[in-house]
Design an enzyme around this catalytic site. Structure first.
Site, PDB file in Angstrom:
ATOM      1  N   GLU A  52      37.572  35.390 -20.264  1.00 44.22           N
ATOM      2  CA  GLU A  52      37.474  36.021 -18.956  1.00 44.22           C
ATOM      3  C   GLU A  52      38.109  35.197 -17.846  1.00 44.22           C
ATOM      4  O   GLU A  52      38.162  33.973 -17.913  1.00 44.22           O
ATOM      5  CB  GLU A  52      35.997  36.229 -18.569  1.00 44.22           C
ATOM      6  CG  GLU A  52      35.227  37.120 -19.504  1.00 44.22           C
ATOM      7  CD  GLU A  52      33.755  37.235 -19.101  1.00 44.22           C
ATOM      8  OE1 GLU A  52      33.041  38.001 -19.759  1.00 44.22           O
ATOM      9  OE2 GLU A  52      33.331  36.572 -18.122  1.00 44.22           O
ATOM     10  N   HIS A  93      30.197  23.443 -25.781  1.00 40.55           N
ATOM     11  CA  HIS A  93      30.110  24.169 -24.514  1.00 40.55           C
ATOM     12  C   HIS A  93      29.535  23.313 -23.387  1.00 40.55           C
ATOM     13  O   HIS A  93      28.465  23.577 -22.857  1.00 40.55           O
ATOM     14  CB  HIS A  93      29.278  25.449 -24.681  1.00 40.55           C
ATOM     15  CG  HIS A  93      29.792  26.384 -25.732  1.00 40.55           C
ATOM     16  ND1 HIS A  93      29.204  27.603 -25.993  1.00 40.55           N
ATOM     17  CD2 HIS A  93      30.834  26.275 -26.604  1.00 40.55           C
ATOM     18  CE1 HIS A  93      29.862  28.205 -26.975  1.00 40.55           C
ATOM     19  NE2 HIS A  93      30.862  27.403 -27.350  1.00 40.55           N
ATOM     20  N   TYR A 136      27.051  36.752 -14.087  1.00 42.65           N
ATOM     21  CA  TYR A 136      28.301  37.121 -14.754  1.00 42.65           C
ATOM     22  C   TYR A 136      28.107  37.531 -16.209  1.00 42.65           C
ATOM     23  O   TYR A 136      29.064  37.605 -16.966  1.00 42.65           O
ATOM     24  CB  TYR A 136      29.345  36.013 -14.536  1.00 42.65           C
ATOM     25  CG  TYR A 136      29.798  36.086 -13.104  1.00 42.65           C
ATOM     26  CD1 TYR A 136      30.868  36.888 -12.727  1.00 42.65           C
ATOM     27  CD2 TYR A 136      29.046  35.489 -12.100  1.00 42.65           C
ATOM     28  CE1 TYR A 136      31.204  37.051 -11.402  1.00 42.65           C
ATOM     29  CE2 TYR A 136      29.378  35.654 -10.765  1.00 42.65           C
ATOM     30  CZ  TYR A 136      30.455  36.441 -10.429  1.00 42.65           C
ATOM     31  OH  TYR A 136      30.786  36.633  -9.100  1.00 42.65           O
ATOM     32  N   GLN A 162      32.918  18.839 -28.893  1.00 45.53           N
ATOM     33  CA  GLN A 162      33.701  19.114 -27.691  1.00 45.53           C
ATOM     34  C   GLN A 162      33.353  18.167 -26.543  1.00 45.53           C
ATOM     35  O   GLN A 162      33.905  18.276 -25.449  1.00 45.53           O
ATOM     36  CB  GLN A 162      33.460  20.561 -27.244  1.00 45.53           C
ATOM     37  CG  GLN A 162      33.901  21.593 -28.269  1.00 45.53           C
ATOM     38  CD  GLN A 162      33.374  22.988 -27.974  1.00 45.53           C
ATOM     39  OE1 GLN A 162      32.654  23.207 -27.009  1.00 45.53           O
ATOM     40  NE2 GLN A 162      33.711  23.938 -28.840  1.00 45.53           N
ATOM     41  N   TYR A 207      31.049  35.109 -34.095  1.00 46.32           N
ATOM     42  CA  TYR A 207      32.055  34.636 -35.043  1.00 46.32           C
ATOM     43  C   TYR A 207      31.810  35.179 -36.442  1.00 46.32           C
ATOM     44  O   TYR A 207      32.715  35.245 -37.269  1.00 46.32           O
ATOM     45  CB  TYR A 207      32.101  33.105 -35.053  1.00 46.32           C
ATOM     46  CG  TYR A 207      32.635  32.542 -33.753  1.00 46.32           C
ATOM     47  CD1 TYR A 207      33.983  32.655 -33.423  1.00 46.32           C
ATOM     48  CD2 TYR A 207      31.790  31.938 -32.836  1.00 46.32           C
ATOM     49  CE1 TYR A 207      34.472  32.169 -32.228  1.00 46.32           C
ATOM     50  CE2 TYR A 207      32.266  31.440 -31.635  1.00 46.32           C
ATOM     51  CZ  TYR A 207      33.612  31.552 -31.337  1.00 46.32           C
ATOM     52  OH  TYR A 207      34.089  31.083 -30.144  1.00 46.32           O
TER      53      TYR A 207
END
Length: 366
Positions: free
Chosen positions: A236, A143, A246, A75, A257
């Site tokens: 979210e 991430h 949070y 990513q 997963y």
């Protein structure tokens, strides 16, 4: 509505889907879009490391030189592009990107931030300077976060994913799983919530985030909003406040997963953590988002548009103040991964699709 955890109503289907115009094809996994002032077009990043300029009627430029080397794996790659608020004078352009580690961390990467000056002919980014980097380097390809937005005071907010290392999001000594608030030069803002604590990074604004995928300033309240990926379920929408936790991975609406529970999770809520403003039990795979406050399409006023990668849709959330009151799914028939959502200066929405042959789309009401 089967997807949403909060009690909102589905909007009735439109008589016709919005009108979509394909403005550009041939983009290699585009990630971010930013409009330049004075009708000078837009800047687009491609995850592999290219920064390009797009202009109506003229199409896509060759890659702009002077972009930093990026770690284009998984990513990771070239992420967000954001012109400075005073771009017309300074020509400053900010970039976030995945940066390879060194020494013992050479096999890993983290998120970095820097800026350069865009040349008058739009072909070069000169004097690029890295001003912030995520430490330590922990990502093997997952991430990164990297979303950027300025607030009304000129402070720069940036999202940092937890690099798929869950416990880091709760550690204030690390820059994983955090939103940071920086000066335009990449330094901690003087009144950040943890600046006086020796056990915390002074850049941190909020923590307990998993994989933040959008950041946008609410034009009515002047407050920053954020979306993030949950694990398997639990995407979210948050309004990150100074010093607040949070929840990830202590509180989540999702599971692993593998189908098993998140090991650290106490449940959907946990003491000392903030619940999301809005969440989906089945993850759309949220991406870029934009508030709609233009005059062109009055029916869209006070809406928040969110892209969906996994469910390949554009999601419209209708707002009343800070409350989501209804949801509508758009562009489902196109079956395209929507990576970026921006409000253009002309009142249309502009989207990027995440594909080897990625597209720039313009979207308006029928």
């Amino acid at each position: 509505m089967s997807c949403c955890l909060l009690n909102v109503a589905a909007l009735p289907a439109l008589a016709a889907e919005p009108v979509v115009t394909v403005l550009q094809e041939g983009l290699d996994h585009p990630w971010s879009l930013a409009f330049l002032p004075d009708n000078q077009g837009a800047l687009i990043t491609e995850r592999g490391g290219q920064l390009r300029r797009w202009q109506p009627g003229k199409g896509l430029s060759a890659p702009i030189s002077g972009v930093p080397q990026v770690w284009a794996q998984g990513q990771g790659g070239l992420l967000e592009v954001l012109p400075a608020p005073d771009f017309a004078q300074s020509r400053r352009v900010y970039l976030s990107y995945a940066e390879q580690g060194s020494g013992d961390e050479v096999e890993k990467a983290g998120t970095a931030l820097g800026y350069g000056q865009l040349s008058a002919d739009f072909t070069q980014l000169t004097g690029f300077k890295r001003i912030f980097q995520q430490q330590p380097k922990l990502s093997t390809g997952n991430h990164f976060g990297g979303k950027l937005a300025f607030d009304r005071q000129g402070n720069l907010f940036m999202t940092l994913g937890e690099n798929n290392q869950r416990p880091t999001a709760q550690k204030l000594s690390l820059l994983q799983g955090k939103i940071v608030r920086l000066t335009p030069e990449g330094q901690p803002v003087a009144d950040n919530p943890f600046v006086t604590r020796s056990d915390a990074r002074p850049e941190i604004w909020s923590y307990g985030h998993r994989n933040p995928q959008s950041l946008a300033l609410n034009p009515w309240s002047g407050v920053m909003w954020e979306t993030e990926h949950g694990p398997r379920g639990g995407d979210e929408v948050n309004i990150p406040q100074a010093g607040k936790n949070y929840g990830w991975p202590l509180a989540t609406h999702g599971i692993n997963y593998s189908g098993l529970a998140i090991p650290e999770a106490k449940g959907e809520t946990a003491p000392g953590t903030e619940p999301p403003l809005f969440a989906w039990k089945k993850s759309p795979g949220v991406s870029g988002m934009a508030f709609y406050n233009a005059d062109r399409f009055p029916a869209w006023q006070h809406s928040l548009f969110v892209g969906a990668l996994a469910q390949e849709e554009l999601i419209r959330l209708t707002l009343e103040g800070d409350r989501v009151v209804s949801e509508e799914r758009l562009l489902s028939s196109r079956k395209e991964r929507i990576r970026e959502v921006r409000l253009g200066p002309d009142g249309y929405l502009y989207l990027l699709t995440d594909a080897e042959n990625g597209k720039l789309l313009r979207v308006g009401e029928k």
